[in-house]
Design a protein around this motif. Structure first.
Motif, PDB file in Angstrom:
ATOM      1  N   GLY A   6      79.454  73.050  94.723  1.00  0.00           N
ATOM      2  CA  GLY A   6      79.253  72.319  95.974  1.00  0.00           C
ATOM      3  C   GLY A   6      80.179  71.117  96.117  1.00  0.00           C
ATOM      4  O   GLY A   6      80.487  70.707  97.240  1.00  0.00           O
TER       5      GLY A   6
ATOM      6  N   ALA B 112      76.175  71.534  93.380  1.00  0.00           N
ATOM      7  CA  ALA B 112      74.784  71.411  93.817  1.00  0.00           C
ATOM      8  C   ALA B 112      73.945  71.092  92.584  1.00  0.00           C
ATOM      9  O   ALA B 112      74.341  71.392  91.456  1.00  0.00           O
ATOM     10  CB  ALA B 112      74.334  72.703  94.465  1.00  0.00           C
TER      11      ALA B 112
ATOM     12  N   GLY C 239      77.671  78.749  97.887  1.00  0.00           N
ATOM     13  CA  GLY C 239      76.725  78.784  99.001  1.00  0.00           C
ATOM     14  C   GLY C 239      76.985  77.768 100.084  1.00  0.00           C
ATOM     15  O   GLY C 239      76.220  77.652 101.046  1.00  0.00           O
TER      16      GLY C 239
ATOM     17  N   ILE D 251      71.685  71.669  89.908  1.00  0.00           N
ATOM     18  CA  ILE D 251      71.168  72.896  89.284  1.00  0.00           C
ATOM     19  C   ILE D 251      69.703  72.735  88.900  1.00  0.00           C
ATOM     20  O   ILE D 251      68.900  73.660  89.053  1.00  0.00           O
ATOM     21  CB  ILE D 251      72.023  73.257  88.048  1.00  0.00           C
TER      22      ILE D 251
ATOM     23  N   ALA E 275      79.813  67.313  90.671  1.00  0.00           N
ATOM     24  CA  ALA E 275      79.799  68.456  89.746  1.00  0.00           C
ATOM     25  C   ALA E 275      79.006  69.631  90.302  1.00  0.00           C
ATOM     26  O   ALA E 275      78.595  70.513  89.555  1.00  0.00           O
ATOM     27  CB  ALA E 275      79.272  68.031  88.385  1.00  0.00           C
TER      28      ALA E 275
ATOM     29  N   GLU F 214      79.883  78.930  90.056  1.00  0.00           N
ATOM     30  CA  GLU F 214      78.541  79.457  90.319  1.00  0.00           C
ATOM     31  C   GLU F 214      78.242  80.747  89.557  1.00  0.00           C
ATOM     32  O   GLU F 214      77.103  80.993  89.140  1.00  0.00           O
ATOM     33  CB  GLU F 214      78.345  79.700  91.822  1.00  0.00           C
TER      34      GLU F 214
HETATM   35  N1  CAA Z   1      73.409  69.772  88.640  1.00  0.00           N
HETATM   36  C1  CAA Z   1      72.528  68.989  87.986  1.00  0.00           C
HETATM   37  N2  CAA Z   1      72.880  68.161  86.972  1.00  0.00           N
HETATM   38  C2  CAA Z   1      74.178  68.140  86.607  1.00  0.00           C
HETATM   39  C3  CAA Z   1      75.130  68.931  87.235  1.00  0.00           C
HETATM   40  C4  CAA Z   1      74.703  69.780  88.305  1.00  0.00           C
HETATM   41  N3  CAA Z   1      75.560  70.555  89.001  1.00  0.00           N
HETATM   42  N4  CAA Z   1      76.329  68.729  86.655  1.00  0.00           N
HETATM   43  C5  CAA Z   1      76.114  67.813  85.688  1.00  0.00           C
HETATM   44  N5  CAA Z   1      74.820  67.456  85.657  1.00  0.00           N
HETATM   45  C6  CAA Z   1      74.168  66.493  84.748  1.00  0.00           C
HETATM   46  C7  CAA Z   1      74.017  67.076  83.356  1.00  0.00           C
HETATM   47  O1  CAA Z   1      72.889  67.907  83.299  1.00  0.00           O
HETATM   48  C8  CAA Z   1      73.903  65.826  82.538  1.00  0.00           C
HETATM   49  O2  CAA Z   1      72.575  65.323  82.673  1.00  0.00           O
HETATM   50  P1  CAA Z   1      71.721  64.923  81.351  1.00  0.00           P
HETATM   51  O3  CAA Z   1      72.462  63.757  80.782  1.00  0.00           O
HETATM   52  O4  CAA Z   1      70.393  64.584  81.913  1.00  0.00           O
HETATM   53  O5  CAA Z   1      71.748  66.110  80.461  1.00  0.00           O
HETATM   54  C9  CAA Z   1      74.816  64.843  83.237  1.00  0.00           C
HETATM   55  O6  CAA Z   1      74.995  65.363  84.556  1.00  0.00           O
HETATM   56  C10 CAA Z   1      76.179  64.752  82.598  1.00  0.00           C
HETATM   57  O7  CAA Z   1      76.710  66.061  82.500  1.00  0.00           O
HETATM   58  P2  CAA Z   1      77.266  66.680  81.130  1.00  0.00           P
HETATM   59  O8  CAA Z   1      76.586  66.051  79.962  1.00  0.00           O
HETATM   60  O9  CAA Z   1      77.221  68.155  81.241  1.00  0.00           O
HETATM   61  O10 CAA Z   1      78.775  66.144  81.192  1.00  0.00           O
HETATM   62  P3  CAA Z   1      80.050  66.814  80.507  1.00  0.00           P
HETATM   63  O11 CAA Z   1      81.139  65.824  80.689  1.00  0.00           O
HETATM   64  O12 CAA Z   1      79.728  67.301  79.142  1.00  0.00           O
HETATM   65  O13 CAA Z   1      80.369  68.122  81.395  1.00  0.00           O
HETATM   66  C11 CAA Z   1      80.671  69.354  83.441  1.00  0.00           C
HETATM   67  C12 CAA Z   1      80.779  68.006  82.723  1.00  0.00           C
HETATM   68  C13 CAA Z   1      81.673  70.355  82.847  1.00  0.00           C
HETATM   69  C14 CAA Z   1      80.999  69.116  84.910  1.00  0.00           C
HETATM   70  C15 CAA Z   1      79.240  69.914  83.290  1.00  0.00           C
HETATM   71  O14 CAA Z   1      78.313  68.908  83.631  1.00  0.00           O
HETATM   72  C16 CAA Z   1      78.951  71.120  84.148  1.00  0.00           C
HETATM   73  O15 CAA Z   1      79.371  72.209  83.837  1.00  0.00           O
HETATM   74  N6  CAA Z   1      78.205  70.937  85.261  1.00  0.00           N
HETATM   75  C17 CAA Z   1      77.769  71.991  86.128  1.00  0.00           C
HETATM   76  C18 CAA Z   1      78.918  72.499  86.983  1.00  0.00           C
HETATM   77  C19 CAA Z   1      78.448  73.619  87.873  1.00  0.00           C
HETATM   78  O16 CAA Z   1      78.051  74.669  87.427  1.00  0.00           O
HETATM   79  N7  CAA Z   1      78.497  73.407  89.214  1.00  0.00           N
HETATM   80  C20 CAA Z   1      78.078  74.387  90.169  1.00  0.00           C
HETATM   81  C21 CAA Z   1      76.654  74.138  90.551  1.00  0.00           C
HETATM   82  S1  CAA Z   1      75.978  75.451  91.559  1.00  0.00           S
HETATM   83  C22 CAA Z   1      76.546  75.145  93.114  1.00  0.00           C
HETATM   84  O17 CAA Z   1      77.231  74.208  93.360  1.00  0.00           O
HETATM   85  C23 CAA Z   1      76.093  76.155  94.143  1.00  0.00           C
HETATM   86  C24 CAA Z   1      76.810  76.044  95.427  1.00  0.00           C
HETATM   87  O18 CAA Z   1      77.591  76.861  95.833  1.00  0.00           O
HETATM   88  C25 CAA Z   1      76.551  74.948  96.282  1.00  0.00           C
END
Ligand code: CAA
Length: 258
Positions: free
Chosen positions: A109, A66, A140, A68, A64, A132
């Motif tokens: 990521g 990097a 990134g 966060i 899901a 992002e």
């Molecule tokens: N980083 C850290 N923790 C994450 C995560 C992430 N990217 N994605 C999910 N988790 C964690 C949640 O915080 C949650 O933890 P808790 O139980 O401790 O609260 C656990 O995983 C389960 O996630 P959800 O409860 O949110 O699950 P969901 O089924 O309701 O939703 C999802 C799933 C839509 C994928 C949602 O988790 C989400 O939007 N995640 C973030 C996605 C995101 O923004 N990714 C980009 C990250 S930035 C990046 O990657 C920069 C780059 O270029 C490298």
């Protein structure tokens, strides 16, 4: 063998398998996981007994993104001076063919890791995205570049600017994934593809990969020239002799692999 905590690593015949395993965080790529994936991939790459590498996640998430929570409090000085995320370049530099087997979320990521692989096979449940922008950052680990090269400007811009996800069907139509398979068959299918590659000559497969990748870094004329020189060099290998001899003798080739 090194002990890993955020991934599971195994070899199946000539195929190396890396399974992302941080289920509580949907396989979010924190520093430890990044270091472990890169170490495992580099170790497989150095092992001539491994002819292809499969990277996969869980049914719910390939990854899901990097992590966060780990990134949240970082400062500009930290990310700039550490060249944050540059460790992933070592994964992209792996010479052994790599296959991403993606089910569920491949976001941020996670999408970028999948796109660093040579072949991307999607379960029908796969969802790709670069969300992002919703966090106040941009991709990134190469997302803005590899997504654009894979699907073109129209979809890449829309995805990077709005953060909207793309399902498996759309991803296949757009050329991001080579194939869609039922989720239940994903790993078996990826392993079969990996075994097919690993049964070939490893140095020749490495040349084929290098030639295709050259298309992204060169003009057509330079790329064709690069390909032709590599093609010529295949004639210096025992495996060219074996492959062509086997054809004329109407039998299966037995490649030496290295
Ligand atoms: N980083 C850290 N923790 C994450 C995560 C992430 N990217 N994605 C999910 N988790 C964690 C949640 O915080 C949650 O933890 P808790 O139980 O401790 O609260 C656990 O995983 C389960 O996630 P959800 O409860 O949110 O699950 P969901 O089924 O309701 O939703 C999802 C799933 C839509 C994928 C949602 O988790 C989400 O939007 N995640 C973030 C996605 C995101 O923004 N990714 C980009 C990250 S930035 C990046 O990657 C920069 C780059 O270029 C490298």
């Amino acid at each position: 063998t090194p002990k890993f905590e955020t991934i599971a690593v195994e070899t199946r015949g000539r195929v190396g398998v890396i399974t992302l395993d941080r289920p509580k965080a949907l396989n979010a790529l924190n520093s430890q996981l990044m270091i472990e994936v890169v170490a495992a991939a580099v170790a497989f790459d150095r092992d001539p007994a491994v002819g292809a590498i499969v990277v996969t996640g869980s049914e719910k998430a390939f990854a899901a993104g990097a992590d966060i929570k780990e990134m949240q409090s970082k400062t500009y000085m930290e990310v700039y001076t550490q060249d944050f995320f540059s460790e992933w370049d070592a994964f992209a530099a792996v010479r052994t063919p790599t296959i991403a087997a993606v089910a569920g979320y491949a976001l941020g990521g996670g999408c970028e890791l999948a796109m660093m692989c040579d072949i991307l096979i999607a379960a029908d449940t796969a969802q790709f995205g670069q969300p992002e922008i919703a966090l106040g950052v941009i991709p990134g680990i190469g997302g803005s570049q590899r997504l654009t090269r894979a699907v073109g400007k129209a979809k890449a811009m829309e995805m990077c600017l709005t953060g909207r996800k793309m399902g498996a069907e759309e991803a296949e139509r757009a050329g991001l994934v080579s194939r869609i398979v039922p989720a239940a068959d994903l790993l078996a299918d990826a392993l079969e593809t990996a075994e097919t590659i690993a049964a070939k000559s490893l140095p020749i497969a490495v040349m084929a990969k290098e030639a295709v990748n050259r298309a992204f870094e060169s003009t057509l004329a330079e790329g064709v020239r690069f390909e032709r020189r590599l093609f010529h060099s295949t004639f210096a290998t025992d495996d060219q002799t074996e492959g062509m001899t086997a054809f004329t003798e109407k039998r299966q080739p037995v490649f030496r692999h290295r």
